[in-house]
Design a protein around this motif. Sequence first.
Motif: not given
Length: 76
Positions: A48-76
């Motif tokens: 809830a402290n992540d200002p981008m949480a709203g966007n991340k919940s609707s995305l299929a995934g995102f790339v973190g600052e470290d370059g790691k690819i994060w995929l949303n299991k809820d939006n497959r």
Amino acid sequence: MRNAGYIYLSGKSDKEIEQVMKDKYGDLFERFGKDIEVGFYTNDELSANDPMAGNKSSLAGFVGEDGKIWLNKDNR
């Protein structure tokens, strides 16, 4: 051509998805001296402290600052 980079996730396990991404994009990452890293998250895990949480919940995934690819299991 529109879906040239698309990976079909339906019916695949996390390990299978990670392997497909490594097979498809691993060479690109190696050219820049990096290994491809893939992580998975669910909307319940977003802080809830992540200002981008709203966007991340609707995305299929995102790339973190470290370059790691994060995929949303809820939006497959």
